[in-house]
Design an enzyme around this catalytic site. Structure first.
Site, PDB file in Angstrom:
ATOM      1  N   ASP A 118     -25.133 101.405 -15.203  1.00 57.26           N
ATOM      2  CA  ASP A 118     -25.822 102.495 -16.048  1.00 57.26           C
ATOM      3  C   ASP A 118     -25.128 102.409 -17.496  1.00 57.26           C
ATOM      4  OD1 ASP A 118     -27.830 103.723 -17.462  1.00 57.26           O
ATOM      5  OD2 ASP A 118     -27.841 105.412 -15.746  1.00 57.26           O
ATOM      6  N   PHE A 119     -25.588 101.902 -18.409  1.00 56.20           N
ATOM      7  CA  PHE A 119     -24.830 101.971 -19.700  1.00 56.20           C
ATOM      8  C   PHE A 119     -25.196 103.366 -20.235  1.00 56.20           C
ATOM      9  CE2 PHE A 119     -28.243  98.594 -21.265  1.00 56.20           C
ATOM     10  CZ  PHE A 119     -29.244  99.700 -21.376  1.00 56.20           C
ATOM     11  N   HIS A 141     -32.961  97.303 -29.271  1.00 56.09           N
ATOM     12  CA  HIS A 141     -34.602  97.444 -29.547  1.00 56.09           C
ATOM     13  C   HIS A 141     -35.453  97.980 -28.449  1.00 56.09           C
ATOM     14  CE1 HIS A 141     -35.770  92.968 -28.199  1.00 56.09           C
ATOM     15  NE2 HIS A 141     -35.137  93.654 -27.205  1.00 56.09           N
ATOM     16  N   ASP A 144     -24.407  95.065 -16.465  1.00 51.76           N
ATOM     17  CA  ASP A 144     -25.958  95.385 -16.253  1.00 51.76           C
ATOM     18  C   ASP A 144     -26.373  96.148 -15.119  1.00 51.76           C
ATOM     19  OD1 ASP A 144     -28.902  95.189 -17.059  1.00 51.76           O
ATOM     20  OD2 ASP A 144     -28.204  93.690 -18.388  1.00 51.76           O
TER      21      ASP A 144
END
Length: 343
Positions: A234-235, A253, A209
């Site tokens: 950073d995904f 979401h 994360d």
């Protein structure tokens, strides 16, 4: 100011507010709840009932206003009033700081002025489709958190506290592999990963994360010694490779369809064909049936460009990203377990 007429429930019963009144006065209930938590009233009642006078003295509040606020919250089932004293109702125990699955931090987060200001911009969002938060605060939600460390800490604490009990249930309800490596992408402070590794002692795990978030991780326990690693990053750019199962819990979401495709695409680039992906999200019915996540969908509307989605919408996102949706399983609270496989 006169109130609108209340509708009678049945002869001899209390008068109940209309649905319009329930919604119209909703912010008053939220503000009263915040006031009680800010002044530590639930913690003062953790050991048993107290008089209003004693509560006021110990909390530094005034007796009259405090009584009126607690009376309102008692009507909502959080406290019990009897013979001049107040006690915690079962529903109110989660407001205590040390309660299992404490909701104290979540209450402080979702009743914070930053959310109130964002909510007042929902009328504008209906015209522009732009998040009300950015209009209210001049920057996107996550950029705002990055610039305000106290709010960021509150956000992380609230997400961790809200997830606590559900994480244990998810770990118990899904057939995680008995060995290998689980990679929790966007896993916050690692509550779910900790629950999974605790339940499956041959598994290893990687928490991934933002650096500021994983700095406060929950994995450094004797029981998990030597079985975990933590990476900040950073995904949208990359995720750790080499995992046997990847987790995305309450990540998608937060984002638009376009951003979800970027996140899922980054995960797909890191994994081998056949690798499993477990997405933990609310899955909305496609027929308009009421669902507990409908409120959260409006939170997404006012904060971000994300949304809660139906199974068909998840199927589309996964298919366009190189995954095949295999099944959707029920999960604790309002979530579902969406199991997919890299193709």
């Amino acid at each position: 100011m006169a109130s609108s007429p209340a509708r009678p429930n049945s002869p001899g019963s209390h008068l109940l507010p209309s649905p319009v009144q329930e919604l119209m006065y909703g912010h008053l209930h939220a503000s009263a709840l915040r006031a009680a938590v800010v002044h530590g009233i639930p913690d003062l009642l953790a050991d048993g009932p107290r008089t209003v006078e004693e509560l006021a003295e110990r909390s530094g509040t005034r007796t009259g206003p405090l009584h009126r606020v607690l009376r309102l919250l008692a009507a909502r089932g959080l406290f019990q009033e009897k013979n001049g004293t107040f006690a915690l109702a079962d529903a109110g125990r989660s407001l205590c700081t040390d309660a299992p699955g404490s909701q104290r931090a979540a209450v402080l987060l979702f009743t914070d002025e930053m959310f109130h200001r964002a909510a007042t911009n929902i009328p504008g969002t209906l015209r522009t489709a732009e998040p009300g938060f950015e209009a209210a605060h001049g920057r996107p939600f996550f950029a705002y958190l990055a610039a305000t460390p106290d709010k960021h800490r509150l956000f992380d604490a609230a997400m961790t506290s809200r997830a606590g009990a559900a994480d244990e249930d998810i770990a118990a309800s899904y057939p995680f592999p008995s060995s290998g490596t689980v990679v929790d992408v966007g896993g916050g402070q690692g509550g779910l990963l900790r629950a999974v590794l605790t339940r499956f002692p041959e598994l290893r795990g990687t928490l991934y994360d933002r650096p500021g978030t994983v700095a406060g991780h929950l994995l450094d326990t004797e029981e998990l010694r030597g079985r975990w690693s933590v990476q900040g990053g950073d995904f949208f750019t990359s995720v750790p490779g080499g995992g046997d199962l990847y987790l995305l819990k309450n990540v998608l979401h937060d984002w638009s369809d376009e951003d979800c495709l970027r996140i899922l695409g980054t995960v797909r680039e890191a994994v081998r064909p056949g690798t499993r992906l477990l997405v933990v999200e609310a899955v909305l019915p496609d027929d308009g049936t009421p669902h507990p996540a409908l409120e959260l969908d409006i939170v997404m509307l006012m904060l971000l460009e994300g949304r809660e989605r139906t199974a068909a919408e998840f199927d589309s996102l996964l298919g366009r990203s190189g995954f095949r949706l295999d099944r959707v399983l029920p999960a604790p609270a309002a979530s579902s377990l969406i199991e997919a496989e890299a193709v």
